[in-house]
Design an enzyme around this catalytic site. Structure first.
Site, PDB file in Angstrom:
ATOM      1  N   GLU A  75       4.063 -16.523  26.054  1.00 40.95           N
ATOM      2  CA  GLU A  75       2.750 -17.089  25.696  1.00 40.95           C
ATOM      3  C   GLU A  75       2.656 -17.180  24.177  1.00 40.95           C
ATOM      4  OE1 GLU A  75      -0.114 -14.286  27.310  1.00 40.95           O
ATOM      5  OE2 GLU A  75       0.454 -12.738  25.896  1.00 40.95           O
ATOM      6  N   ASP A 107      -5.556 -12.579  18.620  1.00 40.52           N
ATOM      7  CA  ASP A 107      -5.022 -13.944  18.753  1.00 40.52           C
ATOM      8  C   ASP A 107      -5.413 -14.839  17.566  1.00 40.52           C
ATOM      9  OD1 ASP A 107      -4.345 -13.008  21.353  1.00 40.52           O
ATOM     10  OD2 ASP A 107      -6.232 -13.773  22.171  1.00 40.52           O
TER      11      ASP A 107
HETATM   12  O1  FUB Z   1      -6.348 -12.685  24.400  1.00 39.27           O
HETATM   13  C1  FUB Z   1      -6.009 -12.940  25.727  1.00 39.27           C
HETATM   14  C2  FUB Z   1      -4.551 -13.231  25.840  1.00 39.27           C
HETATM   15  O2  FUB Z   1      -3.800 -12.129  25.374  1.00 39.27           O
HETATM   16  C3  FUB Z   1      -4.063 -14.375  24.994  1.00 39.27           C
HETATM   17  O3  FUB Z   1      -4.409 -15.623  25.479  1.00 39.27           O
HETATM   18  C4  FUB Z   1      -2.616 -14.065  24.976  1.00 39.27           C
HETATM   19  O4  FUB Z   1      -1.875 -14.795  24.060  1.00 39.27           O
HETATM   20  C5  FUB Z   1      -2.636 -12.589  24.707  1.00 39.27           C
HETATM   21  O5  FUB Z   1      -2.768 -12.309  23.340  1.00 39.27           O
END
Ligand code: FUB
Length: 339
Positions: free
Chosen positions: A238, A31
């Site tokens: 997301e 991320d």
């Molecule tokens: O790293 C945990 C979660 O996985 C993140 O918040 C999302 O965007 C995905 O990458």
């Protein structure tokens, strides 16, 4: 790539074909939110660990506890791990799951924005402050009032306003909210209904709170209609990011269960944004998450994959590759592994 397909992957081959290598390999990072502060590159990633929790659709296996900031003098130089910048045990309101963070700079201070689960299992977003881009960061005692869900991305516009983009469905809990209010009965919309959009709010001058009610963003298709929840190859899941290129606002995001990084373009920070295409094809691992950052006149995609851990979804590695814009402002889709 879905977790059930990893048995069939030859990791020696895939790592030979990968267009870039992990920036660090002594710990797992994911991320990546990249920024240039004072001429140096700083990457704010999640710090992936083996928390011993089995894979599930809520992402409980992502049991991260702290953040490390990675710095680089130039895009080609060695990436340096600057140690623990913030630990969940030092955040009074948070209990677990320090997921994708971002950072911003204002008036001599550095701000680390991060999601975490409260003691009741609900995600909120907090801020922690430092005099240094690598921390240590001192957390505010409470989460940002009115914040919810995950993946904060903070964008500084040219007029000096800062906006936070956030949200994520499934484990990110966005499906539980309508009009900024939580209800346990709320679910993902049906496939033929409009998607749940990402959320945006302008920040206060001190970057510690929202300066307005958060608003849902519309991502439109080629006919000006909000993308449908069942349009899994294009709908928002997301990993929000915002950057500006040639005066246009580029909102980019992950499609989650179809594993693309896509983008949409608009004329102001609130949108609406019109879907444009894919920036990154699926990587090894379930999640895809990115940031886009200009370094010395060139544009780069910071992203992650699970190639170093041989496909373990929650043990990822941050990478970087250059982005190409066409003359019309569109972005050339990147294949993370050569054909
Ligand atoms: O790293 C945990 C979660 O996985 C993140 O918040 C999302 O965007 C995905 O990458």
């Amino acid at each position: 790539m879905p977790e059930d397909s990893i048995e069939h992957i030859d990791f020696v081959e895939i790592n030979k074909k990968a267009i870039s290598k992990p920036l660090v390999s002594h710990l797992y990072t994911a991320d990546p939110s990249a920024h240039v502060f004072n001429g140096k590159i700083y990457i704010y990633p999640s710090h992936d660990i083996e928390a011993g929790i089995p894979f599930n659709d809520n992402g409980d296996h992502f049991g991260m506890e702290d953040y490390h900031v990675i710095s680089m003098d130039t895009i080609d130089s060695k990436a340096i791990d600057n140690g623990v910048a913030l630990h969940v045990k030092d955040v009074p309101w948070a209990e677990r799951q320090m997921w994708a963070p971002d950072a911003a700079y204002k008036n001599g201070k550095y701000y680390l924005f991060f999601p975490a689960k409260r003691h009741d299992g609900i995600f909120q977003i907090g801020v922690a402050i430092s005099d240094s881009p690598v921390g240590p960061f001192i957390p505010e005692p409470e989460a940002i009032k009115g914040s919810y869900t995950i993946d904060p991305a903070v964008f500084e516009d040219e007029d000096g306003n800062y906006y936070m983009y956030f949200g994520g469905i499934w484990g990110g809990q966005l499906q539980k909210y309508r009009n900024n209010k939580y209800a346990d009965d709320n679910q993902e919309p049906l496939a033929n209904e409009p998607e749940l959009g990402p959320i945006v709010a302008r920040l206060t001058d001190d970057l510690k709170q929202f300066d307005e009610e958060p608003k849902e963003i519309e991502i439109l298709d080629e006919n000006g209609k909000v993308l449908l929840a069942g349009d899994n190859d294009r709908r928002f899941f997301e990993a929000s990011w915002m950057h500006k290129y040639n005066g246009k606002y580029y909102f980019s995001y992950s499609t989650g269960d179809t594993h693309f990084i896509c983008y949409a373009k608009g004329d102001n920070p609130y949108g609406p944004f019109t879907y444009q295409g894919k920036i990154l094809n699926p990587v090894i691992g379930w999640t895809s998450h990115h940031s886009i950052c200009e370094v010395e006149g060139k544009w780069y995609l910071f992203y992650h994959d699970s190639s170093l851990s041989k496909g373990i979804t929650h043990l990822r590695s941050v990478k970087v590759t250059e982005i190409t814009y066409k003359e019309d402002g569109s972005i050339v889709t990147i294949n993370p592994y050569k054909e």
